[in-house]
Design a protein around this motif. Structure first.
Motif, PDB file in Angstrom:
ATOM      1  N   LEU A   1      85.317  23.953  -2.930  1.00  0.00           N
ATOM      2  CA  LEU A   1      84.170  24.780  -3.267  1.00  0.00           C
ATOM      3  C   LEU A   1      84.252  26.147  -2.598  1.00  0.00           C
ATOM      4  O   LEU A   1      84.087  27.188  -3.250  1.00  0.00           O
TER       5      LEU A   1
ATOM      6  N   ALA B   1      78.792  25.501  -7.979  1.00  0.00           N
ATOM      7  CA  ALA B   1      78.948  26.261  -6.744  1.00  0.00           C
ATOM      8  C   ALA B   1      78.044  27.491  -6.752  1.00  0.00           C
ATOM      9  O   ALA B   1      77.513  27.894  -5.725  1.00  0.00           O
ATOM     10  N   PHE B   2      77.839  28.070  -7.959  1.00  0.00           N
ATOM     11  CA  PHE B   2      77.039  29.278  -8.033  1.00  0.00           C
ATOM     12  C   PHE B   2      75.552  28.964  -7.895  1.00  0.00           C
ATOM     13  O   PHE B   2      74.802  29.743  -7.346  1.00  0.00           O
TER      14      PHE B   2
ATOM     15  N   ALA C   1      90.177  36.888 -16.468  1.00  0.00           N
ATOM     16  CA  ALA C   1      90.286  37.270 -15.054  1.00  0.00           C
ATOM     17  C   ALA C   1      91.712  37.687 -14.736  1.00  0.00           C
ATOM     18  O   ALA C   1      91.953  38.735 -14.121  1.00  0.00           O
TER      19      ALA C   1
ATOM     20  N   PHE D   1      86.905  33.952  -6.062  1.00  0.00           N
ATOM     21  CA  PHE D   1      85.992  34.685  -6.931  1.00  0.00           C
ATOM     22  C   PHE D   1      85.559  36.001  -6.281  1.00  0.00           C
ATOM     23  O   PHE D   1      85.676  37.078  -6.869  1.00  0.00           O
TER      24      PHE D   1
ATOM     25  N   SER E   1      96.884  48.938  -7.840  1.00  0.00           N
ATOM     26  CA  SER E   1      96.506  47.964  -8.865  1.00  0.00           C
ATOM     27  C   SER E   1      95.547  46.970  -8.227  1.00  0.00           C
ATOM     28  O   SER E   1      95.374  46.957  -7.011  1.00  0.00           O
ATOM     29  N   ILE E   2      94.916  46.114  -9.036  1.00  0.00           N
ATOM     30  CA  ILE E   2      93.989  45.143  -8.455  1.00  0.00           C
ATOM     31  C   ILE E   2      94.724  44.169  -7.523  1.00  0.00           C
ATOM     32  O   ILE E   2      94.251  43.916  -6.414  1.00  0.00           O
TER      33      ILE E   2
ATOM     34  N   ARG F   1      84.107  44.981 -17.387  1.00  0.00           N
ATOM     35  CA  ARG F   1      84.739  43.760 -17.877  1.00  0.00           C
ATOM     36  C   ARG F   1      84.712  42.633 -16.846  1.00  0.00           C
ATOM     37  O   ARG F   1      84.813  41.471 -17.195  1.00  0.00           O
ATOM     38  N   ILE F   2      84.596  43.014 -15.543  1.00  0.00           N
ATOM     39  CA  ILE F   2      84.574  41.933 -14.546  1.00  0.00           C
ATOM     40  C   ILE F   2      83.320  41.077 -14.682  1.00  0.00           C
ATOM     41  O   ILE F   2      83.248  39.994 -14.113  1.00  0.00           O
TER      42      ILE F   2
ATOM     43  N   LEU G   1      83.816  37.550 -15.611  1.00  0.00           N
ATOM     44  CA  LEU G   1      84.035  36.526 -14.579  1.00  0.00           C
ATOM     45  C   LEU G   1      82.731  35.833 -14.215  1.00  0.00           C
ATOM     46  O   LEU G   1      82.715  34.637 -13.951  1.00  0.00           O
ATOM     47  N   PHE G   2      81.646  36.613 -14.194  1.00  0.00           N
ATOM     48  CA  PHE G   2      80.354  36.020 -13.824  1.00  0.00           C
ATOM     49  C   PHE G   2      79.894  35.000 -14.861  1.00  0.00           C
ATOM     50  O   PHE G   2      79.056  34.167 -14.578  1.00  0.00           O
TER      51      PHE G   2
ATOM     52  N   ARG H   1      85.416  50.083 -18.182  1.00  0.00           N
ATOM     53  CA  ARG H   1      86.414  49.028 -17.991  1.00  0.00           C
ATOM     54  C   ARG H   1      86.030  48.120 -16.831  1.00  0.00           C
ATOM     55  O   ARG H   1      86.318  46.935 -16.845  1.00  0.00           O
ATOM     56  N   LEU H   2      85.425  48.751 -15.812  1.00  0.00           N
ATOM     57  CA  LEU H   2      84.997  47.985 -14.643  1.00  0.00           C
ATOM     58  C   LEU H   2      84.022  46.876 -15.049  1.00  0.00           C
ATOM     59  O   LEU H   2      83.991  45.802 -14.460  1.00  0.00           O
TER      60      LEU H   2
ATOM     61  N   TYR I   1      89.108  48.720  -6.578  1.00  0.00           N
ATOM     62  CA  TYR I   1      90.212  49.373  -7.284  1.00  0.00           C
ATOM     63  C   TYR I   1      89.702  50.558  -8.102  1.00  0.00           C
ATOM     64  O   TYR I   1      90.260  51.656  -8.037  1.00  0.00           O
ATOM     65  N   TYR I   2      88.604  50.340  -8.859  1.00  0.00           N
ATOM     66  CA  TYR I   2      88.091  51.428  -9.692  1.00  0.00           C
ATOM     67  C   TYR I   2      87.499  52.547  -8.853  1.00  0.00           C
ATOM     68  O   TYR I   2      87.481  53.700  -9.270  1.00  0.00           O
TER      69      TYR I   2
ATOM     70  N   ILE J   1      92.475  41.019 -16.502  1.00  0.00           N
ATOM     71  CA  ILE J   1      91.835  42.163 -15.833  1.00  0.00           C
ATOM     72  C   ILE J   1      92.620  42.559 -14.588  1.00  0.00           C
ATOM     73  O   ILE J   1      92.837  43.742 -14.317  1.00  0.00           O
ATOM     74  N   VAL J   2      93.076  41.556 -13.831  1.00  0.00           N
ATOM     75  CA  VAL J   2      93.813  41.816 -12.592  1.00  0.00           C
ATOM     76  C   VAL J   2      95.199  42.379 -12.897  1.00  0.00           C
ATOM     77  O   VAL J   2      95.584  43.423 -12.361  1.00  0.00           O
TER      78      VAL J   2
ATOM     79  N   PHE K   1      84.855  30.128  -4.030  1.00  0.00           N
ATOM     80  CA  PHE K   1      84.075  31.321  -3.687  1.00  0.00           C
ATOM     81  C   PHE K   1      84.981  32.435  -3.183  1.00  0.00           C
ATOM     82  O   PHE K   1      84.813  33.594  -3.548  1.00  0.00           O
TER      83      PHE K   1
ATOM     84  N   THR L   1      96.066  46.102 -14.421  1.00  0.00           N
ATOM     85  CA  THR L   1      96.115  47.319 -13.597  1.00  0.00           C
ATOM     86  C   THR L   1      97.484  47.532 -12.957  1.00  0.00           C
ATOM     87  O   THR L   1      97.708  48.579 -12.353  1.00  0.00           O
ATOM     88  N   VAL L   2      98.370  46.526 -13.044  1.00  0.00           N
ATOM     89  CA  VAL L   2      99.722  46.709 -12.507  1.00  0.00           C
ATOM     90  C   VAL L   2     100.515  47.509 -13.538  1.00  0.00           C
ATOM     91  O   VAL L   2     100.734  47.036 -14.660  1.00  0.00           O
TER      92      VAL L   2
ATOM     93  N   ARG M   1      86.774  54.713 -18.247  1.00  0.00           N
ATOM     94  CA  ARG M   1      87.288  54.084 -17.035  1.00  0.00           C
ATOM     95  C   ARG M   1      86.203  53.260 -16.340  1.00  0.00           C
ATOM     96  O   ARG M   1      86.451  52.163 -15.860  1.00  0.00           O
TER      97      ARG M   1
END
Lengths: 268, 268, 268, 268
Positions: free
Chosen positions: C160, A143-144, A38, C167, C190-191, A130-131, A134-135, A127-128, C177-178, A41-42, C164, A45-46, A124
């Motif tokens: 909790l 929580a999910f 995570a 996330f 950037s993100i 890849r998020i 996180l899931f 690449r998106l 961003y994309y 990925i964030v 969220f 992009t910088v 490109r």
């Protein structure tokens, strides 16, 4: 072999019984890798970080994908230990199309695809994907499971209120378009463009890039803000009340008894 | 003839008993046409689509109006089957002035009117009337009956809170006008102009096109934001609580029984 | 000597029993000085007031620090009267590391440090520490004890919901961003930069310095605003409900009795 | 004479018993004049209307003031009919300093004052006082009695939450000032200037005239928005819950009975 498969299954999937320590250790490693992904990925992009740590980002990407791939193959191998996927072929096929398995494959396949892709536009977009890594954390977080239960519980209310939101949005935006179009033909250029104002006004975000300037438009905008906010606040209110109910349910485990016979009652 | 009228009535108006299948099919067709009309009304204003699909939009418009006109005439013909409109003349006249009939006529009459109208300004305004076609969907959605019940239930509270909103708006805007007028004579040009700021600030939309710049104006603006938001949130809060009450009422009608002795349980 | 220490302890720490009047007087003086410090800290940064009242600000600063220093030393001296810090050395050491004592020292040490510091950057940062003087008021206000209790009570829910929020923020900002990067490479650079939009949109603040301009970005922004606001409103909702519960608990402790027969009534 | 005074009193102050019709008629006239005054005050500031209807505005102003003055004098004359102000001199003096009488005098005195005032600045300020005429409507609206009761009921909570709001505002604005001052010395010029950002961000208004641009400032701004909104929403939440309680109390007038003796219970 079968004994080994059961051990791997226990480490990967269950967190109770035998191999508990190994399972815990593995899950902590996995959560750490997901969290680092995570962050990667964030920060990736910088431009500044990307330039300075290009090699580090690439190495970590390679390591993550390898780790996730091995884990994914192991999961397919051991899934037959689960009663739901017991058959060596159909069970595994059904596992491949389970929600968590699809998330797992979406988290790794873009990497392999980009190795062969030559079209930069597709790279490109991939690449998106890849998020989706996180899931993967949803596997652990209760929580999910809660958010899932809230959405399931309040499905009707959410659909109902979303219907209102969409209906209200079309009505208000249509009227506003006819009112403001001649005054600001470049901003209120069409009803879809006006709907962007509608969402921004009725969620009270109000970016300020588009707003009525004619007296009639301002009057309508004011009325829409005061009344429409209520309808747009409905999904929010439903979600919030859904969560608080779920949290209360988890806390309140008081035993209820029938007032007639005195016996314990569950799930009345 | 009478037999035919009853059949048509059952298809158009009821969705139970005989002709249930036909009725369902007709209603699905009608909802589809209304939804397509909504999409057409929205996309029609996008210059690009309008240019490319001019003919398609016009043909669909013609088809919709013809369909709605035939349906409207049929509804007038068969309405006498309903006990409320039984008289062949007075019953039909009363039906013509019922809420749903007025929505139906408002959805089609602008088209016929524009055929003869030469003044473009009137034609443009009449186009706006096409959004009444969207309201036709209210015939089906039980969501609209709910909103009606909420507004009926909470009428007093809504009027009361709207009174506060208007009163608060005039007071705050009047003071702000006298405070900011000399500093920004072009933006806070009059109390009505300042009321636009008032609505935007107290609904927390905050477009940013108009805001106080003097220290006193900012102090007043801050106080108005903190306290006034409460009053402006009242109609929202009332609507939200009204909906949640309605939804709860619809759900809780199940009689709960003790699973051990079978007796009814109240207030466990 | 011991008698004097007890008297000072009573004046500084307790507000009941003997020396009540002195204690009240001292506390009023202390609260006044803290409030004046708050005003001084705020107004000190206004160039005009700073220039005009330089000497007054400096004198008040000197007086405050001296007052707080003497008070701090006295508190260390007398803290052994408290049963929790009874030992002359270890008790005092434990007192030094108690929350309120740390706030006390943070309120005064920057002043002494800046006397010797030559680096202006450090001096500027240390000035910020003066706002710890405001936290000293937490010693008196039962409101602060309430906020503490609310956060303790709702710890789980807050963590909790914050999970969220983080996330959701990463997911929405990554997608945005994309979607928007190519259209606005300088704003959605950037993100992390996009996350600033995410926070601003989903808390409904909407500064307007950054917002999507592409149709797809606007669609995503609209959906994120409508749905995401719900998740971002969760911590707010939890805090608000926590406060109202605390306030209700404080109020409802009165036993209700029937005015006719005098017996206690529960759940009327 | 005494008989006339009683009749006038009944018309002006009570709306029951004898002279009910006259009283109702008089009150409708008065509410109409107050509403017209509200419209006049608002429209009077629009240059276009002001120029066109100068004479009309002036005539209506003259008429209103004369009407209010006569009414005010009559009220002083007849107030002795009320038991609370029975004494011919001290009763009338006490009436003069009652809340509603002060509102009445504030609604008319500016007009007489401006007749003699030569300083235009004072005249402008006095014009603002005309909005007190709007408050005169509070005499009739039971909505205003409700707002009074809500504020009285929730006094503690409102003060408590306002303390939090002010405290939070100072803390967040102080930190933000030190973080952003060097990057935007003209916008975050002082802590009071930064507090304008603080109010605008934490009420979620977000005008966009001032916002952090440094990464640290954005991080702090994001955290302040997410957490601080909770505290700023407290007064709103308290007001809203206060109103809903008041409205419910007015509705629920069900007779409650003691479960022990069966007798009716009021105000337990």
């Amino acid at each position: 072999m079968h004994h080994l498969r059961l051990s791997v299954y226990r480490i990967l999937e269950t967190s109770s019984g035998k191999r508990r320590g190994f399972s815990l250790a593995f899950n902590i490693v996995l959560i750490t890798i997901i969290t680092l992904n995570a962050i990667a990925i964030v920060l990736h992009t910088v431009p500044e970080y990307n330039r300075r740590f290009t090699q580090l980002f690439y190495d970590f990407e390679l390591f993550s994908v390898l780790f996730f791939t091995i884990e994914y193959l192991l999961r397919i191998w051991v899934c037959v230990e689960n009663d739901r996927y017991r058959h060596w072929f159909w069970g595994r096929l059904r596992y491949l199309f389970s929600a968590s398995s699809i998330i797992d494959i979406l988290a790794i396949f873009p990497f392999y695809f980009t190795l062969f892709a030559t079209d930069l536009a597709i790279v490109r977009i991939l690449r998106l994907f890849r998020i989706f890594r996180l899931f993967r954390i949803s596997r652990y977080s209760h929580a999910f499971r809660m958010i899932q239960r809230v959405v399931t519980d309040k499905k009707e209310e959410l659909i109902l209120s979303m219907t209102f939101v969409v209906f209200m949005l079309i009505i208000v935006s249509s009227i506003m378009y006819y009112v403001e179009h001649t005054a600001q033909p470049d901003k209120f250029s069409s009803i879809p463009a006006t709907m962007w104002w509608g969402v921004s006004a009725m969620t009270t975000v109000g970016y300020g890039d588009i707003h009525p300037i004619t007296p009639l438009g301002k009057l309508l905008g004011g009325l829409a803000a005061i009344m429409g906010i209520g309808l747009f606040a409905l999904p929010t209110g439903i979600l919030v009340s859904g969560f608080t109910e779920q949290i209360r349910n988890q806390k309140v485990t008081v035993i209820r008894r029938c007032p007639h016979c005195g016996k314990e009652i569950r799930d009345v």
